[in-house]
Design a protein around this motif. Sequence first.
Motif, PDB file in Angstrom:
ATOM      1  N   PRO A 220     -44.580  15.904 -14.054  1.00 46.25           N
ATOM      2  CA  PRO A 220     -43.360  16.265 -13.323  1.00 46.25           C
ATOM      3  C   PRO A 220     -43.005  15.301 -12.192  1.00 46.25           C
ATOM      4  CG  PRO A 220     -45.190  17.572 -12.528  1.00 46.25           C
ATOM      5  CD  PRO A 220     -45.732  16.739 -13.671  1.00 46.25           C
ATOM      6  N   ALA A 221     -43.834  14.293 -11.955  1.00 44.40           N
ATOM      7  CA  ALA A 221     -43.635  13.391 -10.818  1.00 44.40           C
ATOM      8  C   ALA A 221     -43.085  12.039 -11.265  1.00 44.40           C
ATOM      9  CB  ALA A 221     -44.943  13.184 -10.064  1.00 44.40           C
ATOM     10  N   ALA A 222     -42.131  11.505 -10.492  1.00 37.99           N
ATOM     11  CA  ALA A 222     -41.658  10.133 -10.661  1.00 37.99           C
ATOM     12  C   ALA A 222     -42.431   9.261  -9.678  1.00 37.99           C
ATOM     13  CB  ALA A 222     -40.167  10.046 -10.390  1.00 37.99           C
ATOM     14  N   VAL A 223     -43.159   8.280 -10.179  1.00 38.46           N
ATOM     15  CA  VAL A 223     -44.015   7.455  -9.333  1.00 38.46           C
ATOM     16  C   VAL A 223     -43.585   5.995  -9.431  1.00 38.46           C
ATOM     17  CG1 VAL A 223     -45.968   9.028  -9.527  1.00 38.46           C
ATOM     18  CG2 VAL A 223     -45.721   7.152 -11.158  1.00 38.46           C
ATOM     19  N   ALA A 224     -43.882   5.227  -8.376  1.00 37.90           N
ATOM     20  CA  ALA A 224     -43.527   3.815  -8.354  1.00 37.90           C
ATOM     21  C   ALA A 224     -44.544   3.043  -7.523  1.00 37.90           C
ATOM     22  CB  ALA A 224     -42.127   3.615  -7.777  1.00 37.90           C
ATOM     23  N   LEU A 225     -44.783   1.814  -7.926  1.00 36.42           N
ATOM     24  CA  LEU A 225     -45.649   0.902  -7.197  1.00 36.42           C
ATOM     25  C   LEU A 225     -44.878  -0.388  -6.981  1.00 36.42           C
ATOM     26  CD1 LEU A 225     -48.536   0.326  -6.073  1.00 36.42           C
ATOM     27  CD2 LEU A 225     -49.053  -0.674  -8.324  1.00 36.42           C
ATOM     28  N   GLY A 226     -44.817  -0.851  -5.718  1.00 36.90           N
ATOM     29  CA  GLY A 226     -44.088  -2.070  -5.399  1.00 36.90           C
ATOM     30  C   GLY A 226     -44.948  -3.024  -4.596  1.00 36.90           C
ATOM     31  N   TYR A 227     -44.738  -4.319  -4.821  1.00 34.55           N
ATOM     32  CA  TYR A 227     -45.502  -5.347  -4.106  1.00 34.55           C
ATOM     33  C   TYR A 227     -44.583  -6.502  -3.765  1.00 34.55           C
ATOM     34  CZ  TYR A 227     -48.890  -9.070  -3.149  1.00 34.55           C
ATOM     35  OH  TYR A 227     -49.579 -10.085  -2.555  1.00 34.55           O
ATOM     36  N   GLY A 228     -44.758  -7.052  -2.564  1.00 35.61           N
ATOM     37  CA  GLY A 228     -44.008  -8.219  -2.157  1.00 35.61           C
ATOM     38  C   GLY A 228     -44.881  -9.173  -1.366  1.00 35.61           C
ATOM     39  N   LYS A 229     -44.760 -10.480  -1.628  1.00 34.93           N
ATOM     40  CA  LYS A 229     -45.557 -11.485  -0.926  1.00 34.93           C
ATOM     41  C   LYS A 229     -44.654 -12.601  -0.433  1.00 34.93           C
ATOM     42  CE  LYS A 229     -49.599 -14.507  -1.376  1.00 34.93           C
ATOM     43  NZ  LYS A 229     -50.679 -14.970  -2.269  1.00 34.93           N
ATOM     44  N   ALA A 230     -44.764 -12.926   0.861  1.00 38.49           N
ATOM     45  CA  ALA A 230     -43.936 -13.970   1.469  1.00 38.49           C
ATOM     46  C   ALA A 230     -44.507 -15.354   1.168  1.00 38.49           C
ATOM     47  CB  ALA A 230     -43.841 -13.753   2.973  1.00 38.49           C
ATOM     48  N   HIS A 231     -43.703 -16.375   1.417  1.00 37.64           N
ATOM     49  CA  HIS A 231     -44.143 -17.754   1.222  1.00 37.64           C
ATOM     50  C   HIS A 231     -45.355 -18.085   2.087  1.00 37.64           C
ATOM     51  CE1 HIS A 231     -40.644 -19.204  -1.176  1.00 37.64           C
ATOM     52  NE2 HIS A 231     -40.010 -18.237  -0.531  1.00 37.64           N
ATOM     53  N   ASN A 232     -45.448 -17.453   3.266  1.00 37.27           N
ATOM     54  CA  ASN A 232     -46.561 -17.740   4.176  1.00 37.27           C
ATOM     55  C   ASN A 232     -47.792 -16.880   3.908  1.00 37.27           C
ATOM     56  OD1 ASN A 232     -45.829 -15.240   5.127  1.00 37.27           O
ATOM     57  ND2 ASN A 232     -45.163 -15.936   7.155  1.00 37.27           N
ATOM     58  N   GLY A 233     -47.757 -16.060   2.854  1.00 32.76           N
ATOM     59  CA  GLY A 233     -48.912 -15.250   2.482  1.00 32.76           C
ATOM     60  C   GLY A 233     -48.868 -13.813   2.950  1.00 32.76           C
ATOM     61  N   ASP A 234     -47.972 -13.465   3.878  1.00 33.98           N
ATOM     62  CA  ASP A 234     -47.838 -12.072   4.304  1.00 33.98           C
ATOM     63  C   ASP A 234     -47.407 -11.219   3.117  1.00 33.98           C
ATOM     64  OD1 ASP A 234     -48.432 -12.888   6.865  1.00 33.98           O
ATOM     65  OD2 ASP A 234     -46.336 -12.978   7.512  1.00 33.98           O
ATOM     66  N   ASP A 235     -47.988 -10.015   2.991  1.00 37.35           N
ATOM     67  CA  ASP A 235     -47.631  -9.202   1.841  1.00 37.35           C
ATOM     68  C   ASP A 235     -47.581  -7.720   2.200  1.00 37.35           C
ATOM     69  OD1 ASP A 235     -50.320  -8.661   2.112  1.00 37.35           O
ATOM     70  OD2 ASP A 235     -50.844  -9.096   0.031  1.00 37.35           O
ATOM     71  N   ARG A 236     -46.969  -6.947   1.298  1.00 39.52           N
ATOM     72  CA  ARG A 236     -46.851  -5.494   1.450  1.00 39.52           C
ATOM     73  C   ARG A 236     -46.982  -4.848   0.080  1.00 39.52           C
ATOM     74  NH1 ARG A 236     -41.768  -2.827   4.504  1.00 39.52           N
ATOM     75  NH2 ARG A 236     -42.801  -3.966   6.198  1.00 39.52           N
ATOM     76  N   ILE A 237     -47.693  -3.729   0.037  1.00 36.96           N
ATOM     77  CA  ILE A 237     -47.819  -2.934  -1.181  1.00 36.96           C
ATOM     78  C   ILE A 237     -47.463  -1.496  -0.854  1.00 36.96           C
ATOM     79  CG2 ILE A 237     -50.302  -2.537  -0.834  1.00 36.96           C
ATOM     80  CD1 ILE A 237     -50.543  -2.634  -3.941  1.00 36.96           C
ATOM     81  N   VAL A 238     -46.686  -0.866  -1.730  1.00 35.47           N
ATOM     82  CA  VAL A 238     -46.165   0.479  -1.490  1.00 35.47           C
ATOM     83  C   VAL A 238     -46.375   1.338  -2.724  1.00 35.47           C
ATOM     84  CG1 VAL A 238     -44.156   1.867  -0.873  1.00 35.47           C
ATOM     85  CG2 VAL A 238     -44.380  -0.457   0.039  1.00 35.47           C
ATOM     86  N   LEU A 239     -46.948   2.516  -2.536  1.00 31.96           N
ATOM     87  CA  LEU A 239     -47.063   3.522  -3.582  1.00 31.96           C
ATOM     88  C   LEU A 239     -46.220   4.719  -3.182  1.00 31.96           C
ATOM     89  CD1 LEU A 239     -48.416   4.622  -6.196  1.00 31.96           C
ATOM     90  CD2 LEU A 239     -50.239   5.524  -4.721  1.00 31.96           C
ATOM     91  N   SER A 240     -45.341   5.172  -4.065  1.00 32.98           N
ATOM     92  CA  SER A 240     -44.434   6.268  -3.721  1.00 32.98           C
ATOM     93  C   SER A 240     -44.315   7.238  -4.884  1.00 32.98           C
ATOM     94  CB  SER A 240     -43.050   5.731  -3.335  1.00 32.98           C
ATOM     95  OG  SER A 240     -42.463   5.045  -4.433  1.00 32.98           O
ATOM     96  N   GLY A 241     -43.824   8.447  -4.569  1.00 34.04           N
ATOM     97  CA  GLY A 241     -43.648   9.449  -5.602  1.00 34.04           C
ATOM     98  C   GLY A 241     -42.627  10.489  -5.208  1.00 34.04           C
ATOM     99  N   ARG A 242     -42.078  11.145  -6.202  1.00 32.46           N
ATOM    100  CA  ARG A 242     -41.095  12.206  -5.974  1.00 32.46           C
ATOM    101  C   ARG A 242     -41.291  13.280  -7.040  1.00 32.46           C
ATOM    102  NH1 ARG A 242     -37.028   9.526  -7.113  1.00 32.46           N
ATOM    103  NH2 ARG A 242     -36.546  10.375  -9.164  1.00 32.46           N
ATOM    104  N   PHE A 243     -41.237  14.546  -6.623  1.00 30.39           N
ATOM    105  CA  PHE A 243     -41.309  15.621  -7.614  1.00 30.39           C
ATOM    106  C   PHE A 243     -40.455  16.795  -7.156  1.00 30.39           C
ATOM    107  CE2 PHE A 243     -44.816  16.240  -4.680  1.00 30.39           C
ATOM    108  CZ  PHE A 243     -44.814  17.610  -4.432  1.00 30.39           C
ATOM    109  N   ASP A 244     -39.953  17.538  -8.134  1.00 27.10           N
ATOM    110  CA  ASP A 244     -39.059  18.662  -7.876  1.00 27.10           C
ATOM    111  C   ASP A 244     -39.853  19.901  -7.507  1.00 27.10           C
ATOM    112  OD1 ASP A 244     -36.865  17.104  -8.506  1.00 27.10           O
ATOM    113  OD2 ASP A 244     -36.881  17.688 -10.625  1.00 27.10           O
ATOM    114  N   VAL A 245     -39.272  20.662  -6.570  1.00 29.86           N
ATOM    115  CA  VAL A 245     -39.805  21.964  -6.196  1.00 29.86           C
ATOM    116  C   VAL A 245     -38.683  22.970  -6.433  1.00 29.86           C
ATOM    117  CG1 VAL A 245     -40.822  23.379  -4.376  1.00 29.86           C
ATOM    118  CG2 VAL A 245     -41.298  20.920  -4.465  1.00 29.86           C
TER     119      VAL A 245
END
Length: 302
Positions: A220-245
Amino acid sequence: MKKILFATTALVATASVAAADVSFSGYGRFGVMYSDVGPDGVAGTADDTGSTDITSRLRIQIDATAESDAGVTFGARVRIQQNNNSLGATNNPRFFARSGGLEVGVGNIYGAFESMPGQYSVDMGLTGLGYDAVAYRYGADFYKSDFISFTPNNGVEVMYSAGDFQGHISYSEGSGPTGGDRTAMYGAYTFSGWTVALGYQDSVTTDTEWTATVGGNIGPAAVALGYGKAHNGDDRIVLSGRFDVGASTNIEAYVADDSTAANTGYGIDFNHDLGGGTSIRGGVAKRLSGETRADLGVRFNF
């Protein structure tokens, strides 16, 4: 003769209006927002007394289109936006030509990374709660709502979709944080209910160079994983989800880690549909900066 000329002019004018289309859309939101960060905007300092304030925004988008005899649609978009804490503005327009699955845009472009599937997998609370869940970290071009606080885009982009594939290439001149040019692109493919996207950008050092997302449903859950990395090596990773109640309410949550931040970011919200494009929204987030932010209010789409 004058009557004939008048009638002919009226007919031509009416035909021109009938061939074109002008539409209005957007949203309004209002409520309250809490932040534990003081006037300096930095968490962990002596002035962190916290404050609760009114927050509001009205956004009106004007889209104008006309179609040629060959079936090519030409158009433009401008946005009028007013926030409670900033001066209102009408932004620079985005012009486009579209035929089938191909669209070419110029001016205030959307930007490839901003339009990439999976970058906005959740829309936290009433205000976005800082948008730490966006993996590309705003290190790329995006459609600017005003030009009081942002440097305007002057770019060109090509968007294409066919079946389960979509792609986007964008270029802007001198729009980077240090005036550098930006060339960005992504490709995305949907299969078995999952969408995978990969993007690359040639730009300045602090901009995002690579970003990737994957999203789909697990039960029942919509999930997503995202990643981004800059030219200088800085990076971010995100895990997210959504579900109905129930039939009218959903809950969203995310956790984000960024190499430039000492803190892990996370948040949770709820959205309750009131019908007719109206909803009650609210959430709370511990931001990557260390700030705690919370909001609650009403949004109506039109």
